[in-house]
Design an enzyme around this catalytic site. Structure first.
Site, short mmCIF file in Angstrom:
data_model
loop_
_atom_site.label_atom_id
_atom_site.label_comp_id
_atom_site.label_asym_id
_atom_site.label_seq_id
_atom_site.Cartn_x
_atom_site.Cartn_y
_atom_site.Cartn_z
N SER A 64 -16.01 -8.84 -24.56
CA SER A 64 -15.74 -9.36 -25.91
C SER A 64 -14.32 -9.92 -25.99
O SER A 64 -13.45 -9.54 -25.21
CB SER A 64 -15.89 -8.26 -26.95
OG SER A 64 -17.17 -7.67 -26.87
N1 SAH Z 1 -17.98 -3.92 -24.97
C1 SAH Z 1 -18.32 -4.83 -23.96
C2 SAH Z 1 -19.23 -5.87 -24.53
C3 SAH Z 1 -20.34 -6.12 -23.67
S1 SAH Z 1 -21.54 -7.31 -24.28
C4 SAH Z 1 -17.10 -5.48 -23.35
O1 SAH Z 1 -16.24 -5.95 -24.08
O2 SAH Z 1 -17.01 -5.58 -22.14
C5 SAH Z 1 -22.84 -6.23 -24.77
C6 SAH Z 1 -23.39 -5.38 -23.68
O3 SAH Z 1 -24.47 -4.64 -24.24
C7 SAH Z 1 -23.99 -6.14 -22.49
O4 SAH Z 1 -23.36 -5.66 -21.33
C8 SAH Z 1 -25.47 -5.77 -22.51
O5 SAH Z 1 -26.06 -5.65 -21.23
C9 SAH Z 1 -25.43 -4.43 -23.23
N2 SAH Z 1 -26.68 -4.00 -23.87
C10 SAH Z 1 -27.62 -4.74 -24.49
N3 SAH Z 1 -28.61 -3.96 -24.97
C11 SAH Z 1 -28.29 -2.68 -24.64
C12 SAH Z 1 -28.91 -1.41 -24.85
N4 SAH Z 1 -30.08 -1.28 -25.50
N5 SAH Z 1 -28.29 -0.32 -24.37
C13 SAH Z 1 -27.11 -0.40 -23.71
N6 SAH Z 1 -26.48 -1.58 -23.47
C14 SAH Z 1 -27.05 -2.70 -23.94
#
Ligand code: SAH
Length: 220
Positions: A64
């Protein structure tokens, strides 16, 4: 060569001026976590640029934009010793920042659904020296084994707040999640407070997050 420490402290100044960073604790935490360690190596030099960047996975994952962390973490009221659940570990950066905020006595549990992304987060957290409980699985179900949590932070957009996450939130606890349509339609960043009188919800701003998958997320 980018001077990461310098870029990080410039970013913190920028976020203080912009009102994203409001507390000393947040300032210190953001100054401490080396965001470059959570970037895809291809984009390492862009660690302190104010936008999201792709990370390993199936093409849907991003780290993000860095200001999204103080924006969503300041209203959560982190205190040392708290137990935190993050859904969508991604790069692991958010979990590292949460760990800085809750300290050694605190516990951070982060759930990631994508195998490759989970492995990426694991490597990053280890290299940067953060003791976080990282789970591979469907975070829309929460993580009941270590519940209840003081704070729940969802970093993927969801059609509605997954009920298990509200169940696993302590009385008095706070949850934040981008709720609304899929991906580019945008979502409301909702702050939920669980009180004896029920749930209060406040929309903080419009945001665009990648979709939450799994049982209570969007259909694939
Ligand atoms: N906080 C992270 C943002 C990652 S983007 C950062 O800044 O690095 C959102 C993430 O949620 C992705 O990696 C995606 O694979 C994950 N995601 C999507 N659905 C999910 C679920 N049901 N359970 C766990 N992770 C999930």
């Amino acid at each position: 060569m980018v001077n990461f420490q310098r870029s990080r402290s410039d970013m913190v100044d920028r976020y203080k001026r912009g009102g994203y960073i409001q507390t000393k604790r947040m300032e210190e935490a953001v100054l401490t976590v080396p965001r470059e360690e959570f970037m895809d190596p291809r984009f390492r030099d862009h660690a302190y640029i104010d936008r999201p960047f792709p990370i390993p996975g199936d093409g849907r994952q991003t780290i993000s934009a860095p200001y999204m962390y103080p924006v969503s973490y300041e209203p959560l009221g982190f205190e040392p010793g708290m137990k935190v659940l993050e859904i969508g570990a991604g790069s692991g950066y958010g979990a590292a920042l949460a760990k800085e905020l809750v300290g050694d006595e605190g516990i951070v549990v982060a759930v990631e659904i994508n195998k490759e992304t989970h492995a990426f987060a694991k490597r990053n957290l280890k290299r940067a020296g953060y003791d976080v409980t990282l789970i591979l699985g469907d975070g829309s179900m929460g993580y009941p084994k270590l519940a209840p949590y003081d704070v729940v932070s969802v970093t993927a957009s969801t059609p509605d707040i997954p009920p298990p996450l509200l169940d696993q939130l302590k009385m008095g606890g706070r949850l934040i999640a981008p709720v609304g349509g899929r991906s580019l339609e945008g979502q409301d960043l909702l702050l939920i407070h669980k009180t004896e009188e029920g749930l209060t919800r406040r929309s903080l701003m419009k945001v665009v997050y990648v979709p939450l998958l799994g049982k209570y997320g969007f259909p694939e």
